[in-house]
Scaffold this active site. Structure first.
Site, PDB file in Angstrom:
ATOM      1  NE  ARG A  88      -5.832  11.194   7.687  1.00 24.10           N
ATOM      2  CZ  ARG A  88      -6.244  12.334   7.133  1.00 24.10           C
ATOM      3  NH1 ARG A  88      -7.495  12.462   6.701  1.00 24.10           N
ATOM      4  NH2 ARG A  88      -5.432  13.330   6.955  1.00 24.10           N
ATOM      5  CB  SER A 112       0.596  10.754  10.405  1.00 27.39           C
ATOM      6  OG  SER A 112       1.071  11.910   9.782  1.00 27.39           O
ATOM      7  CD  GLU A 164      -3.220   8.382   9.543  1.00 21.71           C
ATOM      8  OE1 GLU A 164      -3.251   9.474  10.133  1.00 21.71           O
ATOM      9  OE2 GLU A 164      -2.772   8.255   8.396  1.00 21.71           O
TER      10      GLU A 164
HETATM   11  C1  LIG Z   1       5.357   8.667   3.700  1.00 24.13           C
HETATM   12  C2  LIG Z   1       3.870   8.501   3.888  1.00 24.13           C
HETATM   13  C3  LIG Z   1       3.037   9.614   3.856  1.00 24.13           C
HETATM   14  C4  LIG Z   1       1.649   9.477   4.011  1.00 24.13           C
HETATM   15  N1  LIG Z   1       0.865  10.601   3.984  1.00 24.13           N
HETATM   16  C5  LIG Z   1      -0.470  10.493   4.147  1.00 24.13           C
HETATM   17  C6  LIG Z   1      -1.309  11.656   4.113  1.00 24.13           C
HETATM   18  O1  LIG Z   1      -0.848  12.773   3.921  1.00 24.13           O
HETATM   19  N2  LIG Z   1      -2.631  11.487   4.298  1.00 24.13           N
HETATM   20  C7  LIG Z   1      -3.195  10.262   4.501  1.00 24.13           C
HETATM   21  O2  LIG Z   1      -4.416  10.190   4.654  1.00 24.13           O
HETATM   22  N3  LIG Z   1      -2.441   9.150   4.522  1.00 24.13           N
HETATM   23  C8  LIG Z   1      -1.098   9.221   4.354  1.00 24.13           C
HETATM   24  N4  LIG Z   1      -0.312   8.105   4.397  1.00 24.13           N
HETATM   25  C9  LIG Z   1      -0.933   6.801   4.642  1.00 24.13           C
HETATM   26  C10 LIG Z   1      -1.224   5.994   3.352  1.00 24.13           C
HETATM   27  O3  LIG Z   1      -0.427   6.441   2.293  1.00 24.13           O
HETATM   28  C11 LIG Z   1      -2.674   6.068   2.926  1.00 24.13           C
HETATM   29  O4  LIG Z   1      -3.507   5.638   3.947  1.00 24.13           O
HETATM   30  C12 LIG Z   1      -2.948   5.230   1.655  1.00 24.13           C
HETATM   31  O5  LIG Z   1      -4.190   5.559   1.110  1.00 24.13           O
HETATM   32  C13 LIG Z   1      -2.927   3.737   1.920  1.00 24.13           C
HETATM   33  O6  LIG Z   1      -3.136   3.092   0.676  1.00 24.13           O
HETATM   34  P1  LIG Z   1      -2.459   1.720   0.334  1.00 24.13           P
HETATM   35  O7  LIG Z   1      -2.880   1.338  -1.023  1.00 24.13           O
HETATM   36  O8  LIG Z   1      -0.995   1.768   0.588  1.00 24.13           O
HETATM   37  O9  LIG Z   1      -3.168   0.763   1.398  1.00 24.13           O
HETATM   38  P2  LIG Z   1      -2.522  -0.386   2.287  1.00 24.13           P
HETATM   39  O10 LIG Z   1      -1.538   0.210   3.230  1.00 24.13           O
HETATM   40  O11 LIG Z   1      -2.077  -1.500   1.452  1.00 24.13           O
HETATM   41  O12 LIG Z   1      -3.806  -0.835   3.115  1.00 24.13           O
HETATM   42  C14 LIG Z   1      -4.405   0.042   4.057  1.00 24.13           C
HETATM   43  C15 LIG Z   1      -5.808  -0.486   4.398  1.00 24.13           C
HETATM   44  O13 LIG Z   1      -6.630  -0.375   3.235  1.00 24.13           O
HETATM   45  C16 LIG Z   1      -7.128  -1.656   2.859  1.00 24.13           C
HETATM   46  N5  LIG Z   1      -7.134  -1.704   1.382  1.00 24.13           N
HETATM   47  C17 LIG Z   1      -6.160  -1.278   0.543  1.00 24.13           C
HETATM   48  N6  LIG Z   1      -6.557  -1.483  -0.739  1.00 24.13           N
HETATM   49  C18 LIG Z   1      -7.784  -2.059  -0.686  1.00 24.13           C
HETATM   50  C19 LIG Z   1      -8.712  -2.509  -1.661  1.00 24.13           C
HETATM   51  N7  LIG Z   1      -8.482  -2.398  -2.969  1.00 24.13           N
HETATM   52  N8  LIG Z   1      -9.882  -3.057  -1.235  1.00 24.13           N
HETATM   53  C20 LIG Z   1     -10.164  -3.156   0.081  1.00 24.13           C
HETATM   54  N9  LIG Z   1      -9.330  -2.740   1.059  1.00 24.13           N
HETATM   55  C21 LIG Z   1      -8.159  -2.195   0.676  1.00 24.13           C
HETATM   56  C22 LIG Z   1      -6.181  -2.657   3.474  1.00 24.13           C
HETATM   57  O14 LIG Z   1      -6.821  -3.899   3.672  1.00 24.13           O
HETATM   58  C23 LIG Z   1      -5.838  -1.976   4.780  1.00 24.13           C
HETATM   59  O15 LIG Z   1      -6.867  -2.177   5.698  1.00 24.13           O
HETATM   60  C24 LIG Z   1       1.079   8.208   4.231  1.00 24.13           C
HETATM   61  C25 LIG Z   1       1.933   7.076   4.257  1.00 24.13           C
HETATM   62  C26 LIG Z   1       3.302   7.227   4.097  1.00 24.13           C
HETATM   63  C27 LIG Z   1       4.188   6.019   4.111  1.00 24.13           C
END
Ligand SMILES: Cc1cc2nc3c(=O)[nH]c(=O)nc-3n(C[C@H](O)[C@H](O)[C@H](O)COP(=O)(O)OP(=O)(O)OC[C@H]3O[C@@H](n4cnc5c(N)ncnc54)[C@H](O)[C@@H]3O)c2cc1C
Length: 356
Positions: A168, A249, A350
């Protein structure tokens, strides 16, 4: 680029809490990164990169600077003649929905990300916390990350070793946090590869299926199974289901030292409890954060005003409707304190806290 002002951020996140962005812009092309960075620099505004908003808790006061919503699309269709053996390189725009990319990889019979089906968010978000589930993590397949380097004011390509992937974590959420705008990610997948079935839940699913575990499932069947298991745990976004108004999570599985583990086992024995053993966790000296939460007085469905714990997953803090960020944070504190008191372990959140 169209600069907007005072844009509410809660609807752009899965947890749906928090205030507005002072400035907001969508980045659709790589060459807009410099322009956006310059806008923030000229006004001395803090910059925040927003992907799919699935791993965020936005403060009720919002974000005082510029939010850059990464909307760069495009999945380059792999050209088989360029591929080495059956390895296929996909270059994917950071704004592409992660699960859409997984679906496409599976349709093209390419293995490597099938167990990551159904994870919400964008492609650009996956390297940040080295997204993982069901025995796979993106570090297994990422070849390189193309990003705009805000420090050096230029586009760079970071090969996988430069990304510092761990559980992570990567340079993007630790040592170099906020330095890079991720533009594209390249994944090396395996055409015709077999699905990864390391996880007990998945093995059980197929062992109980019509083939009785005798025939290996296809990538498509594995994807379907993962999505079904995730749905049953509230880990797939299903519109209208309150249990998935979460950030996934909320706590990481703690990694313990030998001494901490012995202490934990002694505390469990004193309560006539046994710490569950999961091969995937044991190998890395991790214990289940969900077990710790549930054995500290917080069960699934626990309600704390407008915040609560999912009915399907002890680790998912949810917005039960009209919750504020402060309600979520209060519940997070309550759980952390409860676990600390019962087990002397401080759970680490997380999601990313924005504007606190
Ligand atoms: C129902 C649910 C289930 C999930 N299951 C999992 C799982 O099984 N495993 C897991 O690892 N995670 C899980 N997650 C967490 C999440 O989905 C992941 O961490 C996902 O990769 C976040 O991506 P995002 O585009 O939504 O990022 P955001 O939430 O928009 O941002 C998260 C972080 O990444 C940075 N970021 C995003 N895009 C960029 C970019 N292009 N450039 C620079 N920085 C960036 C943001 O600044 C921030 O710091 C889950 C979330 C939910 C709601």
């Amino acid at each position: 680029m169209t600069m907007q002002e005072n844009v509410p951020l809660a609807p752009l996140t899965t947890l749906q809490v928090g205030g507005a962005a002072r400035y907001f812009v969508e980045l659709k092309r790589e060459d807009e990164a410099r322009e956006a960075a310059q806008f923030a620099k000229n006004r001395d505004l803090p910059l925040f990169m927003l992907g799919g908003g699935s791993n965020l808790v936005i403060a009720d006061s919002g974000w005082p600077g510029l939010v850059l919503k990464i909307a760069i699309g495009g999945i380059t269709t792999p050209n088989t003649t360029e591929a080495t053996g059956n390895a296929v390189l996909f270059s994917v725009g950071a704004g592409v929905n992660w699960d859409d990319f997984v679906a496409q990889a599976v349709v093209q019979n390419c293995a490597g990300v099938e167990c990551l089906s159904g994870i919400p968010g964008s492609v650009g978000g996956t390297p940040v916390q080295n997204v993982g589930a069901y025995g796979q993590e993106v570090a297994d397949t990422i070849e390189s990350v193309r990003a705009f380097d805000l420090k050096e004011d230029r586009i760079v390509v970071l090969p996988k070793p430069a990304c510092g992937f761990r559980y992570r974590s990567s340079i993007f959420n630790t040592t170099e946090r906020g330095r890079y705008i991720i533009l594209r990610v390249s994944y090396r997948l395996k055409r015709g590869g077999t699905p990864s079935l390391k996880y007990a839940d998945l093995q059980k699913h197929f062992a109980e299926g019509p083939a009785g575990g005798k025939t290996p499932p296809s990538l498509a069947e594995t994807r379907e199974a993962v999505r079904n298991i995730r749905r049953s745990k509230g880990m797939l976004i299903v519109p209208g289901d309150e249990d998935c108004r979460s950030a996934g999570s909320f706590f990481k599985n703690p990694v313990l030292s030998e001494e901490q583990f012995k202490d934990l086992a002694a505390r469990a024995a004193a309560k006539t409890l046994e710490i569950p053993s999961y091969p995937a966790l044991d190998a890395q000296h991790k214990v289940s954060a969900a077990w710790l939460v549930e054995h500290s007085g917080f069960s699934k469905g626990y309600a704390a005003g407008a915040a609560g714990i999912s009915h399907k997953h002890a680790l998912a803090l949810i917005n039960r409707g009209n919750a504020k960020a402060k309600d979520i944070v209060a519940l997070k504190d309550e759980i952390q304190n409860g676990v600390q008191e019962a087990w002397a372990i401080l759970l680490e959140p997380e999601p990313v806290f924005v504007g606190f």
